[in-house]
Design a protein around this motif. Structure first.
Motif, PDB file in Angstrom:
ATOM      1  N   GLY A 152      -2.171   7.635   1.364  1.00  0.00           N
ATOM      2  CA  GLY A 152      -2.368   6.598  -0.019  1.00  0.00           C
ATOM      3  C   GLY A 152      -3.913   6.790  -0.138  1.00  0.00           C
ATOM      4  N   GLY A 172       0.711   1.685  -5.023  1.00  0.00           N
ATOM      5  CA  GLY A 172       0.878   0.575  -4.399  1.00  0.00           C
ATOM      6  C   GLY A 172       1.290  -0.606  -5.002  1.00  0.00           C
ATOM      7  N   GLU A 211      -2.761   5.149  -3.756  1.00  0.00           N
ATOM      8  CA  GLU A 211      -2.471   3.747  -3.385  1.00  0.00           C
ATOM      9  C   GLU A 211      -2.850   2.760  -4.626  1.00  0.00           C
ATOM     10  OE1 GLU A 211      -2.634   2.352   0.597  1.00  0.00           O
ATOM     11  OE2 GLU A 211      -3.812   0.328  -0.269  1.00  0.00           O
ATOM     12  N   CYS A 268      -9.812   1.486  -5.970  1.00  0.00           N
ATOM     13  CA  CYS A 268      -8.893   1.309  -4.790  1.00  0.00           C
ATOM     14  C   CYS A 268      -9.536   0.197  -3.764  1.00  0.00           C
ATOM     15  CB  CYS A 268      -8.472   2.497  -4.314  1.00  0.00           C
ATOM     16  SG  CYS A 268      -7.542   2.291  -2.676  1.00  0.00           S
ATOM     17  N   GLY A 282       0.641  -1.227   0.043  1.00  0.00           N
ATOM     18  CA  GLY A 282       0.129   0.134   0.094  1.00  0.00           C
ATOM     19  C   GLY A 282       1.132   1.214   0.010  1.00  0.00           C
ATOM     20  N   VAL A 283       0.349   2.443   0.233  1.00  0.00           N
ATOM     21  CA  VAL A 283       1.102   3.631   0.449  1.00  0.00           C
ATOM     22  C   VAL A 283       0.665   4.373   1.702  1.00  0.00           C
ATOM     23  CG1 VAL A 283       1.296   6.050  -0.572  1.00  0.00           C
ATOM     24  CG2 VAL A 283       1.033   3.769  -1.935  1.00  0.00           C
TER      25      VAL A 283
END
Lengths: 312, 312
Positions: free
Chosen positions: A164, A188, A184, A175, A141-142
């Protein structure tokens, strides 16, 4: 003359879905001892028991351990007592500080693992001595964290700095959070893999199609080797990371932005790409003189962060 | 028994491109007196002199004035002494606190006007008593401020919380800052007017085409009357405001988000539209239980904010 007392020590524990790491740390940041335990997902008491055994073993050997900090993947309440939700661990509403205080008889504070990693980088790593810094960790992920005017930003519910999941384009890819175009979803590792799979399923030609399972590392390798699909996905991940970092610079006006995480560790050129992209932006207050630096503490960051700041 | 001393008073000054407003304020937030001066753009000493005359007049009448806060459009250094840049006033590197301290012999602190307005709403308005709040002012531009854990977020250079310049779509319209797709380019009054002009110049039919000059108010009126171009521009301004507000909720996890500014004041339905849009988002930590509230102090917010917080 009496012997001076041994220096006080704290323990930092990092509990993740794939690892449990314990560091015994002196106030100056020196790691005195370390332990790794196998990860156990599931019942919190089962996860916590081996941690308490290791803590109590160290307490027998080092009498000056006086507190315990715990970094935990997931949404941790702002008061540092409760894990509200941790998808990685399968936890919901776990009173983790109470659990460990009972088992270890030490004061405990719990911190989100990404915030903990930033606290580590701030106390002893890449953001040492800075009053305003943003950390971004690009992995599956971010994740991110923010220190503003010397204080970790936790927000009302401990859920601040979900960098993210700020949306970079509402028409972007879906997402995991249910919205479209989060940072993300673009940058990500899981998002990149999803997009490769979708393109292959839609019939796009790619060297990735022959692999039993696509991973982030393989996307990066294929992009380097010239595969068109992998280059497109990786290029977009880089461009969106520039947009995300610029947004954070404009919103937080930090002295330093720390970039770390598995995707960056596996491909250090990403940092140079983000730096070039930010340098080419039109001048703007928050973007002026921002230093972009790689994370310095690697996998120790979170445990070190909670060990060094738990009493703060 | 001796008479109790009169309560201490502070003066808040709001210096903008179109107005100079002074409030004489008691510690409990009560406005004891007020004055408006004509705006003078240009040489800082010329702008500051009539302010100092009014301040010194009040000091003659009220002996317990002990400090002066100044809200100023533009980029103000984090230490509250210097206006780094103010396009509205045509200022560059003005030592405003020094100037006013010399003329008024009172301690002076300078604050960015949007941050000052948030401080006002936090001290005596819509965000009273909240520890984490975000304010967004939708006017000609899109400005904002953030209070996190009770403290105003100023950033390293006093340039934090430039919410209007975080990019919502890199393929969006050109912004005054030189980038594309900033929130301000979509939802600021100037951005909306530019987009209407461009569409009309490109030959699009619209009731706005017959007007000598398009304004934000006319775009809103035309949208209400059913004009297709005006509806498109206004609709996009609303949708992008939802995206911007969601991003801020995810990044700052506030208890309260205050929405104010000329565009909102002229069209209160915008707040309802943003609220509906946020309510329809997939659930997410930072978005849970966020209260969206209209700004309560109107044009007094900034002067009141610096008056009530200058000594803090």
């Amino acid at each position: 003359m009496p012997k001076p007392p041994p220096p006080p020590l704290t323990i930092g524990v990092d509990i993740g879905g794939t690892h449990v790491r314990l560091l015994l740390v002196a106030d100056d940041g020196q790691v005195v001892n370390r332990a790794h335990l196998p990860a156990i997902a599931g019942d919190p008491t089962e996860v916590v028991r081996p941690v308490s055994v290791q803590v109590n073993r160290w307490r027998g050997a080092y009498p000056h351990i006086f507190r315990l900090g715990v970094a935990c993947a997931g949404w941790v309440d702002a008061d540092g007592r409760r894990v509200h939700q941790s998808p990685n661990l399968g936890w919901h509403d776990v009173r983790l500080a109470d659990l460990l205080e009972t088992l270890c008889r030490l004061p405990v504070r719990v911190e989100n693992d990404v915030n903990a990693a930033l606290l580590g980088e701030h106390a002893a790593g890449a953001a040492l001595g800075q009053r305003n810094c943003v950390a971004v960790f690009l992995g599956t992920g971010v994740g991110g964290g923010v220190i503003t005017d010397g204080h970790l930003m936790r927000g009302a519910k401990g859920a601040a700095a979900e960098v993210g999941h700020h949306v970079l384009d509402p028409n972007g890819p879906l997402c995991t959070c249910g919205r479209h175009g989060c940072w993300e979803a673009y940058s990500g590792g899981a998002g990149m893999v999803n997009r490769a799979r979708e393109a292959i399923a839609a019939g796009e030609k790619s060297s990735l199609a022959s692999l039993p399972a696509v991973t982030t590392a393989e996307i990066m390798a294929a992009a380097t080797a010239g595969d068109a699909l992998a280059k497109r996905i990786w290029g977009e991940a880089c461009r969106r990371s520039i947009q995300g970092m610029v947004n954070l610079a404009v919103l937080f006006d930090p002295e330093v932005m720390v970039v770390g995480g598995g995707v960056v560790a596996a491909n250090p050129t990403l940092l140079a790409c983000i730096k070039d992209g930010m340098d080419q932006e039109p001048p703007f207050a928050g973007l002026t003189d921002v230093h972009l630096v790689p994370a310095a503490l690697g996998d120790d960051a979170a445990a070190l962060g909670v060990a060094l700041t738990t009493g703060v």
